[in-house]
Scaffold this active site. Structure first.
Site, PDB file in Angstrom:
ATOM      1  CE  LYS A  52      32.331  28.111  89.123  1.00  5.73           C
ATOM      2  NZ  LYS A  52      32.402  26.685  89.456  1.00  5.73           N
ATOM      3  CD  GLN A  96      30.666  24.843  92.140  1.00  6.44           C
ATOM      4  OE1 GLN A  96      30.701  25.260  90.981  1.00  6.44           O
ATOM      5  NE2 GLN A  96      31.658  25.043  92.967  1.00  6.44           N
ATOM      6  CG  ASP A 119      34.344  22.639  86.033  1.00  5.00           C
ATOM      7  OD1 ASP A 119      34.898  23.731  86.265  1.00  5.00           O
ATOM      8  OD2 ASP A 119      33.343  22.232  86.646  1.00  5.00           O
TER       9      ASP A 119
HETATM   10  N1  GUN Z   1      34.332  23.002  93.389  1.00  5.87           N
HETATM   11  C1  GUN Z   1      35.448  23.670  93.727  1.00  5.87           C
HETATM   12  N2  GUN Z   1      36.056  24.166  92.630  1.00  5.87           N
HETATM   13  C2  GUN Z   1      35.309  23.797  91.570  1.00  5.87           C
HETATM   14  C3  GUN Z   1      35.429  24.030  90.174  1.00  5.87           C
HETATM   15  O1  GUN Z   1      36.366  24.640  89.656  1.00  5.87           O
HETATM   16  N3  GUN Z   1      34.421  23.491  89.409  1.00  5.87           N
HETATM   17  C4  GUN Z   1      33.398  22.772  89.937  1.00  5.87           C
HETATM   18  N4  GUN Z   1      32.491  22.265  89.104  1.00  5.87           N
HETATM   19  N5  GUN Z   1      33.269  22.537  91.241  1.00  5.87           N
HETATM   20  C5  GUN Z   1      34.222  23.061  92.055  1.00  5.87           C
END
Ligand code: GUN
Length: 292
Positions: A52, A96, A119
């Protein structure tokens, strides 16, 4: 059978976003800024967050990575989130997931300001998305829709079978694919651990989306000839073939399922890169919301 190349599509979309960042600068906007909070040392989470951050660099965003030990208290985490909520330079941020067991994940999600929740996990964004109002859409489902669009895969009147009902993928995706317009207008079946005759349900799918996190769960006998198969799984399994000692496995037994498909996504290089792309798109939308 055509392979859906999520890496190629995501690179193309990131180039478009980089252009839009330049336009924003020309209009006097500040540089879009995405922040990420990472708790603990889970290998998968570290890799995702690093991707990211790298994507931010690629498109000309600013990024901030805030890490915590897995012993961090819920209160300390919530305090940092409040700081990010209040920081006018941060347009959007993510925490995350998953989080350590002593932290209430839902409480954390609900503490993020909805206008910075890139998100799309906050109930306000989920609720707005459900009734078709503008909202940040969950990154993985939005990325899957982009892939269907890029490859002009017809969806209207198609039967879409989603395996998995998570808040992150299966549930929001079921709503998005049933919504009016393209890509949507599908008849959606959501399968889960209590579904009776799961293989039979899957065989009815014109589009099958596997999002259960169980490596190679979907086998050739579960897929009808000519189906579109989207694999959301990314489980790390031990491997003697790689230097790291592990490799990513999807939820679909690719080698035997692929010959039956009209389209299929690989793992890695399918849905994964698109999730990151959607997050970047959401951050651009958040950044556009204000003038520098
Ligand atoms: N864990 C697995 N997929 C995601 C996601 O798209 N965003 C976040 N914040 N955590 C995750």
């Amino acid at each position: 059978m055509q392979l859906i190349d999520g890496k190629k599509v995501s690179e193309a979309i990131k180039l478009q976003i980089a252009e839009q960042v330049k336009e924003l600068h020309a209009q006097g906007f500040k540089t879009p800024h995405l922040a990420a909070i990472l708790v603990g040392n889970d290998g998968g989470s570290i890799t995702y967050v690093n991707h990211k951050v790298k994507a931010c660099e690629q498109v000309g965003f600013r990024s901030t990575l805030q890490t915590f030990e897995d012993t961090v208290s819920e209160q300390e985490l919530l305090q940092k989130i409040e700081k990010f909520n209040q920081n006018p330079d941060i347009d959007g941020f993510i925490v995350q997931l998953p989080l350590p067991k002593h932290i209430d994940e839902q409480k954390v999600i609900e503490s993020i300001a909805p206008e910075k929740d890139v998100d799309g996990f906050h109930p306000i964004n989920v609720g707005k998305m459900m009734i078709g109002l503008p909202a940040f859409k969950s990154a993985t489902p939005a990325g899957i829709l982009e892939l269907l669009k890029y490859y002009n895969i017809p969806t209207a009147g198609k039967h879409c079978v989603i395996i998995g009902r998570s808040n992150i993928v299966g549930r929001p995706l079921s709503v998005m694919l049933a919504q009016k317009g393209y890509p949507g207008d599908c008849t959606v079946t959501v399968c889960h651990s209590r579904t009776a005759n799961l293989a039979e349900e899957c065989r009815r799918g014109d589009i099958v989306i596997a999002a259960i996190g169980s490596p190679e769960f979907v086998t050739a006998d579960m897929v009808k000839e000519g189906a579109v198969v989207i694999d959301v799984g990314t489980t790390r399994v031990p491997s003697t073939e790689t230097k790291s000692g592990w490799k990513l496995k999807g939820d679909v037994k690719f080698d035997e399922v692929a010959p039956k498909c009209s389209y299929i996504t690989p793992v890695p290089g399918g849905v994964g890169p698109m999730t990151i792309c959607s997050l970047i798109s959401n951050t651009l939308i958040a950044a556009r919301g204000k003038k520098a």
